[in-house]
Design a protein around this motif. Sequence first.
Motif, PDB file in Angstrom:
ATOM      1  N   UNK A  47      -4.471  30.074 -76.018  1.00  0.00           N
ATOM      2  CA  UNK A  47      -5.758  29.692 -75.420  1.00  0.00           C
ATOM      3  C   UNK A  47      -6.903  30.012 -76.382  1.00  0.00           C
ATOM      4  N   UNK A  48      -6.892  31.203 -76.963  1.00  0.00           N
ATOM      5  CA  UNK A  48      -7.951  31.604 -77.894  1.00  0.00           C
ATOM      6  C   UNK A  48      -7.957  30.719 -79.132  1.00  0.00           C
ATOM      7  N   UNK A  49      -6.777  30.396 -79.645  1.00  0.00           N
ATOM      8  CA  UNK A  49      -6.675  29.557 -80.846  1.00  0.00           C
ATOM      9  C   UNK A  49      -7.231  28.153 -80.582  1.00  0.00           C
ATOM     10  N   UNK A  60     -19.933  26.677 -72.541  1.00  0.00           N
ATOM     11  CA  UNK A  60     -19.943  27.921 -71.755  1.00  0.00           C
ATOM     12  C   UNK A  60     -18.672  28.162 -70.960  1.00  0.00           C
ATOM     13  N   UNK A  61     -18.151  27.118 -70.299  1.00  0.00           N
ATOM     14  CA  UNK A  61     -16.952  27.290 -69.481  1.00  0.00           C
ATOM     15  C   UNK A  61     -15.792  27.833 -70.306  1.00  0.00           C
ATOM     16  N   UNK A  66     -12.313  32.151 -72.879  1.00  0.00           N
ATOM     17  CA  UNK A  66     -11.897  32.953 -74.037  1.00  0.00           C
ATOM     18  C   UNK A  66     -12.073  34.445 -73.752  1.00  0.00           C
ATOM     19  N   UNK A  67     -13.144  34.811 -73.043  1.00  0.00           N
ATOM     20  CA  UNK A  67     -13.332  36.214 -72.651  1.00  0.00           C
ATOM     21  C   UNK A  67     -12.210  36.670 -71.729  1.00  0.00           C
ATOM     22  N   UNK A  68     -11.822  35.786 -70.787  1.00  0.00           N
ATOM     23  CA  UNK A  68     -10.743  36.122 -69.859  1.00  0.00           C
ATOM     24  C   UNK A  68      -9.423  36.307 -70.608  1.00  0.00           C
ATOM     25  N   UNK A 117     -14.535  36.678 -64.178  1.00  0.00           N
ATOM     26  CA  UNK A 117     -14.263  35.735 -63.096  1.00  0.00           C
ATOM     27  C   UNK A 117     -15.536  35.432 -62.308  1.00  0.00           C
ATOM     28  N   UNK A 118     -16.374  36.444 -62.113  1.00  0.00           N
ATOM     29  CA  UNK A 118     -17.667  36.204 -61.462  1.00  0.00           C
ATOM     30  C   UNK A 118     -18.546  35.304 -62.322  1.00  0.00           C
TER      31      UNK A 118
END
Length: 315
Positions: A47-49, A60-61, A66-68, A117-118
Amino acid sequence: MALLTPANHSTVLFTLRGFPGMESAHCWIGIPIFSTYLFAVLGNCTILYIIWTEPSLHQPMYYFLAMLATTDLGLCLTTMPTVMGVLWFQLRKISKRSCLTQLFIIPAFSFMESSVLFAMALDRFLAICYPLRYALLLTTSRVLRIGLVLLLRSTLLLIPCLYFLLQFPYCPVAILSHSYCIHQDVIRLACASTTITSYYGLTLIVLTKGADLLFIFISYSLILKTVLGMSSGDEGHRKALGTCVSHLCAVLVSYVPVFGLSIVHRFGRHASPLLHVVMGNIYILLPPLMNPVIYSIRTRQIYSRILRIVSLKKA
């Protein structure tokens, strides 16, 4: 990273626990658990790659996604050494400082996941309810600042709790319920009054995970109200709600194990120790494993990119 020591080391305070009554099968149990870790790490790295290398996903989405993925990856790498150490190498002893370090990192990642998630719910709310102002409201710099605030919120609030735990004396025979260290497990082994710390921990959970869940519920209530008020017909309704399905699945995958483990610790003191271990492993393994699966299947851009990578490897 938590440091393990051999079981006969005299300075060790805490004893980690594998699957009680199934010690002879630990090597075999470790195979599916290690496979789960491997798939979780591979999925989140993928996912990050994809987000990193695909310019069309620099939105933004996907930044929040990527943070998750980073949070899930950190949770895996934090718990895997002790879990696999217990199952495969019988490394059941862990020093007090190493245990408390892990105890700090695990809830930090857990709180960060809840916070992200928020933020993702807020992103969906702005995208659906204010589509014309969405790009102006959530710029890249603003998303990065939001990520920094969430990181500070997830770590700084844990420092007082860690300070109290460092000061407590602990029972000579300190056997934990899991193969990693968490607050609910360690605090019951303290040979001192833990009232303040317990109330602080409970308040912290309410103000972080509880508040996040409340705001997620409010966001989706407003989203549903907006979608039902659309005049674009059923197809428009389905398209708008379809963008939220992945996130709602991720919320369920994250919060159900948390509530399940909390219920077991609060009300299941006389339950089988095996139940504690199973719920503990679900808590640390399910979200990192399922989030990449959910977003790979439900997000068309990521799914098509994965298919492109697979087809290039076959060629």
